[in-house]
Structures are given as structure tokens and as C-alpha cells.
Motif scaffolding. Structure first.
Motif, PDB file in Angstrom:
ATOM      1  N   UNK A  97       0.490  -1.395  -0.103  1.00 20.69           N
ATOM      2  CA  UNK A  97      -0.004   0.344  -0.534  1.00 20.69           C
ATOM      3  C   UNK A  97       1.137   1.586   0.015  1.00 20.69           C
ATOM      4  N   UNK A  98       1.958   1.435   0.719  1.00 26.65           N
ATOM      5  CA  UNK A  98       2.585   2.236   0.972  1.00 26.65           C
ATOM      6  C   UNK A  98       3.307   2.727  -0.239  1.00 26.65           C
ATOM      7  N   UNK A  99       4.163   1.434  -0.745  1.00 27.42           N
ATOM      8  CA  UNK A  99       4.588   1.578  -1.956  1.00 27.42           C
ATOM      9  C   UNK A  99       3.721   2.007  -3.143  1.00 27.42           C
ATOM     10  N   UNK A 100       2.593   1.869  -3.252  1.00 27.98           N
ATOM     11  CA  UNK A 100       1.905   2.654  -4.068  1.00 27.98           C
ATOM     12  C   UNK A 100       1.217   4.406  -4.036  1.00 27.98           C
ATOM     13  N   UNK A 101       1.571   4.545  -2.693  1.00 29.65           N
ATOM     14  CA  UNK A 101       1.393   5.951  -2.611  1.00 29.65           C
ATOM     15  C   UNK A 101       2.375   6.496  -2.935  1.00 29.65           C
ATOM     16  N   UNK A 102       3.657   5.829  -2.898  1.00 32.85           N
ATOM     17  CA  UNK A 102       4.883   6.519  -3.163  1.00 32.85           C
ATOM     18  C   UNK A 102       5.005   6.686  -4.164  1.00 32.85           C
ATOM     19  N   UNK A 103       4.618   5.773  -5.363  1.00 33.27           N
ATOM     20  CA  UNK A 103       4.404   6.130  -6.723  1.00 33.27           C
ATOM     21  C   UNK A 103       3.997   7.631  -7.307  1.00 33.27           C
ATOM     22  N   UNK A 104       2.497   7.391  -6.600  1.00 36.63           N
ATOM     23  CA  UNK A 104       1.650   9.171  -6.735  1.00 36.63           C
ATOM     24  C   UNK A 104       2.725  10.139  -5.869  1.00 36.63           C
ATOM     25  N   UNK A 105       3.396  10.099  -5.005  1.00 32.22           N
ATOM     26  CA  UNK A 105       4.331  11.151  -4.378  1.00 32.22           C
ATOM     27  C   UNK A 105       5.415  11.527  -5.145  1.00 32.22           C
ATOM     28  N   UNK A 106       6.023  10.680  -5.496  1.00 26.40           N
ATOM     29  CA  UNK A 106       7.503  11.083  -6.270  1.00 26.40           C
ATOM     30  C   UNK A 106       7.076  10.756  -7.666  1.00 26.40           C
ATOM     31  N   UNK A 107       6.110  10.622  -8.219  1.00 26.72           N
ATOM     32  CA  UNK A 107       6.587  11.056  -9.985  1.00 26.72           C
ATOM     33  C   UNK A 107       5.996  12.001 -10.771  1.00 26.72           C
ATOM     34  N   UNK A 108       6.920  12.304 -11.349  1.00 29.17           N
ATOM     35  CA  UNK A 108       7.989  13.731 -11.266  1.00 29.17           C
ATOM     36  C   UNK A 108       6.086  14.588 -12.325  1.00 29.17           C
ATOM     37  N   UNK A 109       5.407  13.353 -12.152  1.00 30.34           N
ATOM     38  CA  UNK A 109       3.722  14.415 -13.304  1.00 30.34           C
ATOM     39  C   UNK A 109       3.475  15.251 -12.833  1.00 30.34           C
ATOM     40  N   UNK A 110       3.240  14.505 -11.596  1.00 30.29           N
ATOM     41  CA  UNK A 110       2.543  15.212 -10.569  1.00 30.29           C
ATOM     42  C   UNK A 110       3.169  16.682  -9.235  1.00 30.29           C
ATOM     43  N   UNK A 111       3.473  17.617 -10.712  1.00 34.08           N
ATOM     44  CA  UNK A 111       3.675  19.067 -10.438  1.00 34.08           C
ATOM     45  C   UNK A 111       2.774  19.686  -9.808  1.00 34.08           C
ATOM     46  N   UNK A 112       1.687  19.106  -9.717  1.00 33.62           N
ATOM     47  CA  UNK A 112       0.593  20.245  -9.765  1.00 33.62           C
ATOM     48  C   UNK A 112       0.077  19.714  -7.507  1.00 33.62           C
ATOM     49  N   UNK A 113       0.748  19.276  -7.610  1.00 37.57           N
ATOM     50  CA  UNK A 113       0.530  18.462  -6.512  1.00 37.57           C
ATOM     51  C   UNK A 113       0.649  19.475  -5.065  1.00 37.57           C
ATOM     52  N   UNK A 114      -0.615  19.587  -4.261  1.00 38.27           N
ATOM     53  CA  UNK A 114      -1.036  21.017  -3.316  1.00 38.27           C
ATOM     54  C   UNK A 114      -0.085  20.583  -1.932  1.00 38.27           C
TER      55      UNK A 114
END
Length: 209
Positions: free
Chosen positions: A45-62
Motif C-alpha cells: 500500500x505504501x509503495x503505491x502511495x510512493x509512486x504518486x508522491x514521487x512521480x514527476x508528472x504530479x507537479x500540481x500536488x498541493x
């Protein structure tokens, strides 16, 4: 709990992951049972969250979204892997834990160390490391190491401006003053062998002291 929980902290390129592997090998040679893990991640579960957090495409993350995702990953990882390993008497070596959130989101993102501490205390229910090793390296040096390492995949944090990483470094310095009995500084400008030896000696001193 009969185990011992050690967290490895520092900015990007500080070498903590390599040091962790080396320390684990030395502890194994001494007959200790060691569990290696990381944050965010360590379990599915935490590895899946890691992918979201570190993905360079997610630059708009608040920034608050980022902080909450780290806390969520931390909670699941703690309950599913860290605590059970400690209850079995292992030494758990974890690449990042709560101090990363305090330095990165609390200080560097400007959300406030106290606010992020409160969020994470809810997540970990006041469960703190026995020892935290801070790999002290100027951010300029760490980023240069990353650029020179052609095999390392660059993540969303690696591409932040130098000013952000300088704030992260300042955040860790503030945390050292706040938790002097828990956070121990390792000179990460030394050779990897020297860093591993210093880290190993500190852990052994704490365990046997």
C-alpha cells in the motif's frame, strides 16, 4: 517491544541508503537480526502511495495533500511492517521516517514543523524512533552527486530548486536542536566506508549502552 528502531535521514544525495545497506551487513555479522525498509514504501500500500508522491508528472500536488499522503503511507508501513518486526526482536533500519516530513513539508514547504508533527502524531500514535542518524551534507554537494549518478532515476523531489533543498537542510538542523537526545549527526562528506563505520559504532553504542 524488544527490538530497536533506527531511522536514516538526510537530504537528496546524502548517501543514507547506501550507508543503511552497509550498516545492515555489519550488524548481521555481529549476529543481529536486521530488517531493512524505507519510506514512503516498505509494503504494498505504501509503495503505491510512493509512486504518486514521487512521480514527476504530479507537479500540481498541493503541499498539504503531499503531507497527508506521506502520513498515510507512514501509518500503514508502521502497523504492517515496523511494529511487527520490532515485536519479533529485530533491529529495524528505516530509510526516512517522521523527520523527513518535518523537514520537507513542515519547513521547506512552509506548512510549519509543529503542524506536520501533529498530523504525524495522529498517524504514528506517538511512536518515535529509538535513534535517528542525520547524514549531514550540504545540499549543493548532494545534488551534484545525483547529477553525476547516471543510474539513479530522478524523482519529483530531485528536480526541486536548490533553494528548496537548502530549506530542507535548515529544517533538519532545527530538528537536531529540538530532539538532541534522539538525532545524531553523521558527517556525510566522508568516504562511504567512514560513514558506515561511524553509523555502525553509534548504533552499537546505543544498543549496548
Amino acid at each position: 517491544m524488544s527490538g530497536y528502531f533506527v531511522t536514516f535521514e538526510g537530504g537528496e544525495g546524502a548517501g543514507k541508503s547506501s550507508a543503511l545497506t552497509g550498516v545492515a551487513e555489519l550488524l548481521n555479522l555481529q549476529g543481529y537480526s536486521v530488517v531493512i525498509t524505507r519510506e514512503p514504501g516498505g509494503i504494498s500500500i505504501s509503495e503505491q502511495i510512493r509512486e504518486i508522491l514521487l512521480d514527476k508528472k504530479n507537479i500540481e500536488m498541493d503541499a498539504r495533500t503531499e503531507a497527508l499522503l506521506y502520513a498515510a503511507a507512514r501509518r500503514q508501513h508502521l502497523m504492517e511492517k515496523v511494529k511487527p518486526a520490532l515485536e519479533e526482536g529485530n533491529i529495524v533500519l528505516c530509510d526516512r521516517f517522521i523527520d523527513s516530513s518535518l523537514a520537507y513539508q513542515g519547513h521547506a514547504r512552509g506548512l510549519g514543523i509543529d503542524h506536520i508533527y501533529q498530523i504525524n502524531q495522529f498517524a504514528i500514535d506517538h511512536f518515535m524512533p529509538d535513534l535517528t542518524l542525520f547524514f549531514d551534507l550540504k545540499p549543493e554537494v548532494g545534488l551534484a552527486r545525483i547529477q553525476a549518478n547516471q543510474f539513479r532515476e530522478k524523482n519529483r523531489l530531485d528536480v526541486e530548486h536548490l533553494s528548496f533543498h537548502q530549506k530542507v537542510y535548515q529544517g533538519y538542523q532545527l530538528l537536531q536542536k529540538r530532539f538532541p537526545s534522539r538525532i545524531y549527526s553523521i558527517d556525510a562528506e566522508q568516504s562511504l566506508e567512514s560513514v558506515i563505520e561511524a553509523s555502525f559504532k553509534k548504533i552499537m553504542l546505543q544498543i549496548n549502552g
